[in-house]
Design a protein around this motif. Structure first.
Motif, PDB file in Angstrom:
ATOM      1  N   PRO A  79      80.092  37.367  20.116  1.00 14.69           N
ATOM      2  CA  PRO A  79      80.850  36.333  20.813  1.00 14.69           C
ATOM      3  C   PRO A  79      81.749  36.860  21.915  1.00 14.69           C
ATOM      4  O   PRO A  79      82.350  36.092  22.637  1.00 14.69           O
ATOM      5  N   GLY A  80      81.849  38.175  22.074  1.00  9.26           N
ATOM      6  CA  GLY A  80      82.769  38.724  23.064  1.00  9.26           C
ATOM      7  C   GLY A  80      82.105  39.573  24.106  1.00  9.26           C
ATOM      8  O   GLY A  80      82.743  40.399  24.748  1.00  9.26           O
ATOM      9  N   ALA A  81      80.811  39.393  24.309  1.00 10.19           N
ATOM     10  CA  ALA A  81      80.079  40.273  25.212  1.00 10.19           C
ATOM     11  C   ALA A  81      80.389  39.990  26.675  1.00 10.19           C
ATOM     12  O   ALA A  81      80.243  40.861  27.517  1.00 10.19           O
ATOM     13  N   GLY A  82      80.781  38.773  26.979  1.00  4.66           N
ATOM     14  CA  GLY A  82      81.096  38.442  28.368  1.00  4.66           C
ATOM     15  C   GLY A  82      79.880  38.496  29.273  1.00  4.66           C
ATOM     16  O   GLY A  82      79.935  38.965  30.400  1.00  4.66           O
ATOM     17  N   LEU A  83      78.759  38.008  28.793  1.00  6.19           N
ATOM     18  CA  LEU A  83      77.526  38.076  29.563  1.00  6.19           C
ATOM     19  C   LEU A  83      77.474  36.969  30.614  1.00  6.19           C
ATOM     20  O   LEU A  83      78.293  36.061  30.639  1.00  6.19           O
ATOM     21  N   ALA A  84      76.492  37.074  31.481  1.00  6.37           N
ATOM     22  CA  ALA A  84      76.344  36.060  32.517  1.00  6.37           C
ATOM     23  C   ALA A  84      76.072  34.703  31.884  1.00  6.37           C
ATOM     24  O   ALA A  84      75.470  34.614  30.816  1.00  6.37           O
ATOM     25  N   PRO A  85      76.511  33.606  32.520  1.00 10.40           N
ATOM     26  CA  PRO A  85      76.305  32.272  31.954  1.00 10.40           C
ATOM     27  C   PRO A  85      74.827  32.001  31.694  1.00 10.40           C
ATOM     28  O   PRO A  85      73.960  32.379  32.472  1.00 10.40           O
ATOM     29  N   GLY A  86      74.554  31.304  30.619  1.00  8.35           N
ATOM     30  CA  GLY A  86      73.195  30.968  30.270  1.00  8.35           C
ATOM     31  C   GLY A  86      73.187  30.286  28.923  1.00  8.35           C
ATOM     32  O   GLY A  86      74.186  30.292  28.204  1.00  8.35           O
ATOM     33  N   PRO A  87      72.089  29.653  28.545  1.00  7.08           N
ATOM     34  CA  PRO A  87      72.038  28.943  27.265  1.00  7.08           C
ATOM     35  C   PRO A  87      72.081  29.924  26.093  1.00  7.08           C
ATOM     36  O   PRO A  87      71.501  31.005  26.156  1.00  7.08           O
ATOM     37  N   PRO A  88      72.789  29.574  25.027  1.00  8.79           N
ATOM     38  CA  PRO A  88      72.819  30.447  23.848  1.00  8.79           C
ATOM     39  C   PRO A  88      71.478  30.444  23.136  1.00  8.79           C
ATOM     40  O   PRO A  88      70.660  29.540  23.324  1.00  8.79           O
ATOM     41  N   ARG A  89      71.252  31.466  22.354  1.00  7.39           N
ATOM     42  CA  ARG A  89      70.036  31.502  21.553  1.00  7.39           C
ATOM     43  C   ARG A  89      70.048  30.363  20.541  1.00  7.39           C
ATOM     44  O   ARG A  89      71.071  30.060  19.931  1.00  7.39           O
ATOM     45  N   SER A  90      68.900  29.752  20.348  1.00 10.46           N
ATOM     46  CA  SER A  90      68.801  28.629  19.419  1.00 10.46           C
ATOM     47  C   SER A  90      68.716  29.138  17.985  1.00 10.46           C
ATOM     48  O   SER A  90      68.374  30.294  17.728  1.00 10.46           O
ATOM     49  N   SER A  91      69.004  28.252  17.045  1.00 12.15           N
ATOM     50  CA  SER A  91      68.893  28.618  15.636  1.00 12.15           C
ATOM     51  C   SER A  91      67.437  28.924  15.277  1.00 12.15           C
ATOM     52  O   SER A  91      67.170  29.752  14.397  1.00 12.15           O
ATOM     53  N   LEU A  92      66.493  28.280  15.964  1.00 13.93           N
ATOM     54  CA  LEU A  92      65.077  28.562  15.710  1.00 13.93           C
ATOM     55  C   LEU A  92      64.735  29.994  16.103  1.00 13.93           C
ATOM     56  O   LEU A  92      64.011  30.697  15.394  1.00 13.93           O
ATOM     57  N   TRP A  93      65.269  30.444  17.268  1.00 15.53           N
ATOM     58  CA  TRP A  93      65.046  31.833  17.689  1.00 15.53           C
ATOM     59  C   TRP A  93      65.649  32.805  16.674  1.00 15.53           C
ATOM     60  O   TRP A  93      65.021  33.797  16.305  1.00 15.53           O
ATOM     61  N   LEU A  94      66.855  32.541  16.224  1.00 11.25           N
ATOM     62  CA  LEU A  94      67.504  33.398  15.228  1.00 11.25           C
ATOM     63  C   LEU A  94      66.711  33.431  13.926  1.00 11.25           C
ATOM     64  O   LEU A  94      66.563  34.485  13.301  1.00 11.25           O
ATOM     65  N   TYR A  95      66.200  32.275  13.528  1.00  7.96           N
ATOM     66  CA  TYR A  95      65.376  32.212  12.315  1.00  7.96           C
ATOM     67  C   TYR A  95      64.137  33.095  12.476  1.00  7.96           C
ATOM     68  O   TYR A  95      63.794  33.879  11.580  1.00  7.96           O
ATOM     69  N   GLY A  96      63.480  32.975  13.632  1.00  4.42           N
ATOM     70  CA  GLY A  96      62.271  33.769  13.864  1.00  4.42           C
ATOM     71  C   GLY A  96      62.540  35.261  13.849  1.00  4.42           C
ATOM     72  O   GLY A  96      61.773  36.038  13.255  1.00  4.42           O
ATOM     73  N   GLN A  97      63.637  35.700  14.476  1.00  7.69           N
ATOM     74  CA  GLN A  97      63.964  37.121  14.492  1.00  7.69           C
ATOM     75  C   GLN A  97      64.365  37.618  13.100  1.00  7.69           C
ATOM     76  O   GLN A  97      64.090  38.764  12.740  1.00  7.69           O
ATOM     77  N   SER A  98      65.013  36.765  12.318  1.00  7.78           N
ATOM     78  CA  SER A  98      65.377  37.144  10.954  1.00  7.78           C
ATOM     79  C   SER A  98      64.134  37.353  10.098  1.00  7.78           C
ATOM     80  O   SER A  98      64.037  38.329   9.342  1.00  7.78           O
ATOM     81  N   VAL A  99      63.174  36.430  10.224  1.00  6.03           N
ATOM     82  CA  VAL A  99      61.911  36.578   9.495  1.00  6.03           C
ATOM     83  C   VAL A  99      61.201  37.855   9.934  1.00  6.03           C
ATOM     84  O   VAL A  99      60.657  38.603   9.113  1.00  6.03           O
ATOM     85  N   THR A 100      61.230  38.127  11.244  1.00  9.63           N
ATOM     86  CA  THR A 100      60.590  39.340  11.761  1.00  9.63           C
ATOM     87  C   THR A 100      61.225  40.591  11.175  1.00  9.63           C
ATOM     88  O   THR A 100      60.517  41.516  10.745  1.00  9.63           O
ATOM     89  N   LEU A 101      62.558  40.641  11.134  1.00 10.53           N
ATOM     90  CA  LEU A 101      63.235  41.822  10.606  1.00 10.53           C
ATOM     91  C   LEU A 101      62.900  42.042   9.138  1.00 10.53           C
ATOM     92  O   LEU A 101      62.591  43.166   8.719  1.00 10.53           O
ATOM     93  N   VAL A 102      62.922  40.981   8.345  1.00 10.96           N
ATOM     94  CA  VAL A 102      62.568  41.110   6.927  1.00 10.96           C
ATOM     95  C   VAL A 102      61.125  41.580   6.777  1.00 10.96           C
ATOM     96  O   VAL A 102      60.809  42.450   5.951  1.00 10.96           O
ATOM     97  N   SER A 103      60.228  41.030   7.586  1.00  6.68           N
ATOM     98  CA  SER A 103      58.814  41.413   7.486  1.00  6.68           C
ATOM     99  C   SER A 103      58.610  42.887   7.835  1.00  6.68           C
ATOM    100  O   SER A 103      57.761  43.563   7.243  1.00  6.68           O
ATOM    101  N   LEU A 104      59.406  43.416   8.786  1.00  9.51           N
ATOM    102  CA  LEU A 104      59.292  44.828   9.145  1.00  9.51           C
ATOM    103  C   LEU A 104      59.748  45.724   7.998  1.00  9.51           C
ATOM    104  O   LEU A 104      59.176  46.797   7.765  1.00  9.51           O
ATOM    105  N   PHE A 105      60.777  45.309   7.282  1.00  8.18           N
ATOM    106  CA  PHE A 105      61.183  46.038   6.079  1.00  8.18           C
ATOM    107  C   PHE A 105      60.037  46.070   5.067  1.00  8.18           C
ATOM    108  O   PHE A 105      59.712  47.128   4.505  1.00  8.18           O
ATOM    109  N   LEU A 106      59.437  44.915   4.813  1.00  7.05           N
ATOM    110  CA  LEU A 106      58.393  44.828   3.796  1.00  7.05           C
ATOM    111  C   LEU A 106      57.125  45.568   4.226  1.00  7.05           C
ATOM    112  O   LEU A 106      56.431  46.161   3.393  1.00  7.05           O
TER     113      LEU A 106
END
Length: 345
Positions: free
Chosen positions: A172-199
């Motif tokens: 929340p403090g990165a101070g990046l250029a203006p733009g739309p935040p990542r959606s919850s769907l994107w976060l869900y997909g990356q979370s599934v990806t990270l878990v799958s890489l562990f497995l």
């Protein structure tokens, strides 16, 4: 003795750490921030960022009822955790660029840290994991059935890149250029990806459960020796001789324990250090490349791009927003952010 220990502090529930403004127990010289996003019932992402100028020891109580798939993107200093197994306390080191799978219903333990750490954890209820993935390796399946486990040494470039994407999207403090935040769907997909890489790493036929305790310690010492100087790697024969293992056993052991070749472990550590230095913004790309043993800047750029999917010069000159493609999360997705001491992490 750390300030956290000295008053005989009671065990801190995990639920308190990830919610309700935790952090008030820390004194001057500390920086802590927790960012939590709940994606659905039984699934959360938690980013832990903290700096402790003095060693601390936190007694913890895992009341989360979740399996923790945890990856450490940055570690400047030392961190570890320990749990009572039988009559002895078993300690597990936390490494930069590595992940662990932990689970313990109501388990008591200690978290040790001295320095700075940035960690991302996907917390998932066992029933939800069972819906995602049915081919869990026997070692993990047995550990989960016993309601306690800590399995470490999970590494890969893809895992590191995915964890970094999640960390950056939750900053929340990165101070990046203006733009739309990542959606919850994107976060869900990356979370599934990270878990799958562990497995996926655990389904490697060279499972770490086949490594003896003695060989495991030899391999850990060999990796420590390998990473002493990231500007120049020791020869394979030298590393094998110093570790007391044959070259074939050493190379096979690295594949099993660290999910990478000897050179792959060295290269990954080099690139992680390069990224940290470039993000600080005080050094040129050529200086970082030279310090890490590259005489040719283009060779360094190729290796960096292969690891993180971005040119080092772009990352240095405000390219973080392009790396993640968006601003940090909007406020409605942030469950808890806190800071203590001299400021936020």
């Amino acid at each position: 003795m750390s300030a956290v220990q000295e008053e005989g502090l009671e065990s801190l529930p995990i639920s308190r750490i990830i919610a309700n403004g935790y952090g008030g127990e820390f004194g001057p010289g500390t920086q802590c921030r927790v960012t939590r996003v709940t994606l659905q019932g039984g699934l959360d992402i938690v980013r832990w960022q903290s700096t402790f100028e003095q060693p601390v020891e936190l007694p913890l109580h895992d009341d989360s009822e979740r399996i923790h798939f945890s990856f450490t993107n940055l570690l400047r200093g030392k961190a570890s955790c320990s749990f009572l197994e039988g009559r002895r306390q078993r300690r597990f080191a936390i490494d930069e660029g590595a992940g662990s799978i932990s689970f313990g219903r109501s388990r008591q333990g200690l978290y040790h840290q001295h320095g700075e750490i940035d960690n991302i954890t996907v917390m998932i209820h066992p029933e939800l994991l069972a819906q995602w993935e049915t081919q869990i390796d026997p070692t993990l399946h047995s550990a989960l059935a016993c309601d306690h486990c800590f399995l470490d040494g999970h590494r890969s470039g893809e895992m590191s890149a995915t964890a970094q994407l999640l960390c950056d999207a939750m900053d929340p403090g990165a101070g990046l250029a203006p733009g739309p935040p990542r959606s919850s769907l994107w976060l869900y997909g990356q979370s599934v990806t990270l878990v799958s890489l562990f497995l996926e790493a655990r389904r490697n036929p060279g499972c770490i459960c086949r490594i003896s305790h003695i060989d495991r310690q030899r391999l850990l010492r060999a990796r420590e020796r390998l990473l002493q100087d990231l500007g120049k790697a020791p020869s394979l024969s030298e590393l094998a001789r110093e570790s007391g293992m044959s070259q074939p056993k050493l190379t096979r052991g690295f594949r099993q324990l660290f999910c990478n070749s000897v050179y792959g472990v060295f290269q990954q550590a080099r690139m992680i250090q390069a990224r940290s230095r470039l993000l600080e913004g005080d050094e040129s790309v050529m200086r970082v490349a030279s310090d890490l043993g590259y005489a040719n800047a283009s060779h360094f750029a190729t290796a960096f791009r292969k690891q993180f999917g971005i040119n080092p010069s772009l990352l240095k000159h405000g390219g973080k927003s392009r790396l993640i493609g968006a601003d940090p999360l909007s406020q409605d997705l942030q469950c808890q952010i806190f800071s203590e001491g001299s400021g936020s992490a």
